[in-house]
Each structure stands twice: as structure tokens, then as C-alpha cells.
Design an enzyme around this catalytic site. Structure first.
Site, PDB file in Angstrom:
ATOM      1  N   GLU A   1       0.824  -1.218   0.000  1.00 54.53           N
ATOM      2  CA  GLU A   1       0.000   0.000   0.000  1.00 54.53           C
ATOM      3  C   GLU A   1       0.858   1.267   0.000  1.00 54.53           C
ATOM      4  OE1 GLU A   1      -2.689  -1.078  -0.657  1.00 54.53           O
ATOM      5  OE2 GLU A   1      -3.136  -2.871   0.516  1.00 54.53           O
TER       6      GLU A   1
ATOM      7  N   ASP B   1      -0.852  -1.012 -10.553  1.00 54.84           N
ATOM      8  CA  ASP B   1      -1.063  -2.437 -10.345  1.00 54.84           C
ATOM      9  C   ASP B   1      -0.938  -3.158 -11.680  1.00 54.84           C
ATOM     10  OD1 ASP B   1      -1.568  -2.199  -7.629  1.00 54.84           O
ATOM     11  OD2 ASP B   1      -3.738  -2.001  -7.898  1.00 54.84           O
TER      12      ASP B   1
END
Length: 495
Positions: free
Chosen positions: A185, A323
Site C-alpha cells: 500500500e 497495479d
């Protein structure tokens, strides 16, 4: 052709991650999530990188692969599951031939390619492929802590253990230990760089606001030699942001609209507020034109950004990070766009390299103090520590407390203690809180956090009472390891 690197340096970072999904449901989340991402993102992105390697290109991009994802991509159960899934994809394409012949033909070709690619290159898992990409230097590999925990909320002892376990796992899979990590994260708490240095980590990624937007160079953190790189949001958000980005173009294939009898996706985006029933059929030619247009636009954006940075700072570095699952899974045309950009940037005078290459080229300034931060909403910790997930936060604190109170010492490895630690790590995955806060399969996420915490508590009780050394204790640990079995080298005594 403009001079190689005359405009500045560009680093693309792809973060590949899914939580442990094997043996934990299938649809709509669970193994289906893994197999879709594998078929539509991992297969084509790895194929692209392999072709670049065959061309002799080096330092094309920085590839983060979390240990928990790598474990699934090597797992025999998951490999069999994907093979079945790919075969079913081809059958679904055949079944759509009567009503949707054009869609069926496209999906047949795509599923046939995926099956051939898997059967030819992937049947022994991801690690052999990944090792070849690392050894050829086409990518720099980023590792990370085991099971992808939100590190700032971990006890320092457990944080160090999770990181060490994750790095050890990667080294066993590919033969070398990553020098860089993708911090889960992009989360940071002051002082974490000391733990990174102790583990041999030399660089990591934060979000741009963590560096107050000063992302034009890597920065040493505090009084350490560990370098952080900040994601350039001005460039990164051109592709995908919380609200806009290329994948929303009307010509691209719509992710959310299904032909329900076949499960295939027949429509293009058409418009943001267009009802699924009114979306137009997907047109590959229109999508290909959009890919070319958006690749050209991205190159122009990168060049303009580099020129601006060079004027202000005398040097120019852009780090864009996403991502991996965006490319192919969420954005069907993403892999084609990725290849177009990585081929066009050098032609425009941009040096394309990795974070390692940026350090070697001198794109490091220092030092900097980083505030508590993440790449979540608001760039703080509330996604993982806010009131919506107070139950998960409390449960995680209890798991940590109980785990750190256990006596895990002993002359030999204890399979019950090892599985207890493994379940604890899985319960502490950052994914569960993220999914709850974002209301994305929140019930599944809460279930997963609780089931692993309950399994940990069961095994911890066996350890405390001495019943873990009995036959029943070993049987229970073996039973759980068959479904929750990543990180086979994990030795509880090292905690």
C-alpha cells in the site's frame, strides 16, 4: 529519432499482487479472481517482457511480485485450477458461436493462445519464467513482506519477521534476493527505513504526496542510505486515477458488462452513464486506434513533464507506478498500450530504465523525512485504520499480541507453531481492510480476516497447552496447511 535519453529518465513500476485465494471460494471472489488476473494480465505481460528479453533489451521496467502472489503462481493446485479455467474459457467461447459469432471467434483465439502459452511455458509455475527475466536484466524485481501486511500497524518485531520471510521466499524461488521492495500500500511510518536497511533493502516506493510532490529524484530517507522513489501522480494519473484515465475511453472493452449465458464481455464502454443494455458492441479496430492515440498522448505527457522538471531541478526523472492487474484484467487493451509506450518512449529521446538503473544513473538526491502516509484515499492510513474497519484493526491487534506472547522456541521445527504463524500472517493481510473500506466484497474480506484469526487462535491454544506435540495437533496443522500453505520455509522459531 531523438538522442537516447536526451529528454530524461522514465521508470515504470508494476506492482503484482493478489491475496491468498486458493481454497477460499471461487465466485465472484476467490479463485476466479486469481484465474482471471492470471489469464488476462500475467500471461500477456510476461509474454511481452519475454519478447523484450529476446530482443536483448535490459531494464525495461521494475516488476514487483508479492511473495503471496508468487506462492500461488507456483502452487500445483492453482496451476491445475488455471488450466481447467482456460479450458472452460475456450468452451464458453464455443458456446457463444451461435448468438455472438464475432465475439466467439475473438474469444476462441484469445483462449487458444492462453492455453498454448500456459502449456508451453507455465506448467512448472511462474518462478522459472521470473528467474529468466531477472537473470536477463529485462526487469528489476521488487519483493516485499510475506502476506502483504499494512506494515505501520505491525509490531516492529513482527514487521521485521514478515519482511525477512518474504525476502527469503523470493530468494528461494528465483535464486537472488531483491534489493528493492514494494512496501504494501506504499505505506510508511517514520523509522521504517532502519528496518529496511537491516533486512538489506536498498530502495522502496512511496506515493508522490509522501514526498510532497518532489518526485524528480530518488531520495535517501532520514539518516539512512535507503532510497525511496515517489510515484509521479501528474503522469501516473494520466493512465488511471480514482476518477479518470485511458481505460474509460468509449472504444475500450467494458469490464462490467457480461453476456450472462457465456460469461464473456461483448460490449465497449460506450459512455460512463450508459446502461449495460444500451452499450455498443466491442470493435477491435476502434480499440486499436484508441491504444495508438493514448500511447502517443502518454509519451507527449512524459516528455513535457521531463522537460519541466529539468528546467526546475537540473535533472529529470519520472516514476509511474500501477497495479499489474490493470493491464489486461481491468483494462483489456492494457498490454497492447504498454508495449506501444515502452517502444515509443526511447524513440522520443526518453531513457527507459528501472529503479536500479535510476540509482546507477545518479537520480538520487537526499535526504528527506517522510510523514506517515500511503497511496490510499487521502494518502493517509484511514483505509486500513479507520472506523469502517475498527473490528479488523482490533482483531489484528489481538492476533499480534497473542502471537508475540507465544513461546515458539525449541530444538526442532514445530509444524503446529509454523502453521499458527502462517495463519496469523494471512489474517494480517492489508487486503481485508481495503476491501471493507472500499465496500468491495466486504463480507468475504471480513470472513477471511476472521477465519485466519480463528485458525491461528486454535493452533496457538494447542501450542500453549502442549497439545500441539500430539498426533491430533500435527494432523490439524497438516490439514490447515493443505489449504493455507504458502511460505513452506517459514520457521516459527525465527520470530
Amino acid at each position: 529519432m531523438t538522442g537516447q535519453g536526451s529528454e530524461g529518465t522514465f521508470c515504470l513500476v508494476l506492482h503484482s499482487h493478489l491475496p491468498w485465494l486458493a481454497h477460499h471460494g471461487a465466485w465472484p471472489v476467490g479463485e476466479e479472481w486469481l484465474y482471471q488476473a492470471w489469464a488476462h494480465s500475467y500471461l500477456p505481460v510476461v509474454d511481452l517482457l519475454r519478447r523484450f528479453a529476446d530482443e536483448g533489451r535490459e531494464d525495461v521496467l521494475t516488476l514487483g511480485v508479492t511473495p503471496v502472489l508468487a506462492a500461488q503462481l507456483d502452487d500445483p493446485y492453482c496451476l491445475r485450477g488455471l488450466h481447467d479455467w482456460l479450458g472452460n474459457w475456450q468452451l464458453r467461447a464455443h458456446g457463444a458461436a451461435r448468438g455472438l459469432p464475432d465475439l466467439a471467434a475473438r474469444e476462441h483465439r484469445a483462449s487458444r493462445w492462453a492455453l498454448e502459452e500456459f502449456e508451453t511455458r507455465w506448467r512448472h509455475g511462474f518462478s522459472p519464467l521470473l528467474r529468466s527475466l531477472v537473470d536477463s536484466r529485462v526487469v528489476e524485481l521488487l519483493g516485499g513482506p510475506a502476506a502483504h501486511p499494512f506494515q505501520p500497524l505491525l509490531d516492529e518485531r513482527l514487521r521485521a519477521f514478515a519482511l525477512r520471510t518474504g525476502l527469503d521466499d523470493t530468494q528461494r524461488r528465483i535464486g537472488t534476493r531483491p534489493e528493492g521492495i514494494w512496501a504494501p500500500e506504499c505505506a510508511y511510518a517514520p523509522g521504517m527505513e532502519a528496518g529496511y536497511a537491516a533486512a538489506g533493502v536498498r530502495r522502496f516506493v512511496v506515493d508522490g504526496p509522501s514526498l510532497r510532490g518532489q518526485t524528480w529524484a530518488g531520495r535517501t530517507v532520514g539518516d539512512s542510505d535507503v532510497v525511496c522513489f515517489g510515484r509521479d501522480l501528474e503522469v501516473s494519473y494520466r493512465v488511471w486515477s480514482p476518477k479518470v484515465g485511458y481505460p474509460g475511453d468509449p472504444a475500450y472493452r467494458d469490464f462490467h458488462t457480461y453476456d450472462h449465458p457465456s460469461g464473456l464481455k461483448p460490449s465497449r464502454v460506450t459512455g460512463v452513464h450508459v446502461d449495460p443494455r444500451d452499450k455498443k458492441p466491442y470493435d477491435p479496430d476502434l480499440a486499436a486506434a484508441a491504444v495508438r492515440r493514448h500511447a502517443e498522448d502518454f509519451v507527449d505527457v512524459v516528455v513535457a513533464r521531463l522537460r519541466s522538471l529539468r528546467e526546475r531541478h537540473g535533472r529529470a526523472l519520472v516514476v509511474a507506478a500501477y497495479d499489474t492487474e490493470l493491464y489486461g484484467h481491468w483494462w483489456h487493451e492494457g498490454p497492447a498500450w504498454l508495449e506501444a509506450v515502452l517502444r515509443a518512449l526511447p524513440e522520443a529521446g526518453v531513457r527507459v530504465t528501472t529503479l536500479r538503473g535510476a540509482v546507477e544513473a545518479g537520480h538520487v538526491a537526499g535526504p528527506v523525512e517522510i510523514p506517515p502516509s500511503s497511496w490510499g484515499a487521502g494518502k493517509d492510513w484511514h483505509t486500513w485504520h479507520g472506523p469502517q474497519v475498527s473490528d479488523i484493526v482490533h482483531g489484528n491487534a489481538e492476533v499480534q499480541r497473542e502471537l508475540l506472547e507465544l513461546d515458539l522456541s525449541g530444538p526442532v521445527r514445530d509444524p503446529v507453531a509454523d502453521q499458527a504463524v502462517r495463519e496469523a500472517l494471512l489474517s494480517l493481510s492489508s487486503d481485508w481492510a481495503f476491501m471493507v473500506t472500499k465496500d468491495s466484497a466486504a463480507d468475504y474480506a471480513r470472513y477471511r480476516a476472521k477465519v485466519h484469526a480463528d485458525r491461528f487462535a486454535e493452533l496457538a491454544a494447542l501450542c500453549r497447552t502442549g497439545r500441539g506435540s500430539t498426533g491430533r495437533g500435527h494432523e490439524r496443522a497438516a490439514e490447515l496447511r493443505r489449504v493455507d500453505g504458502p511460505f513452506g520455509h517459514l520457521d516459527a522459531r525465527s520470530l
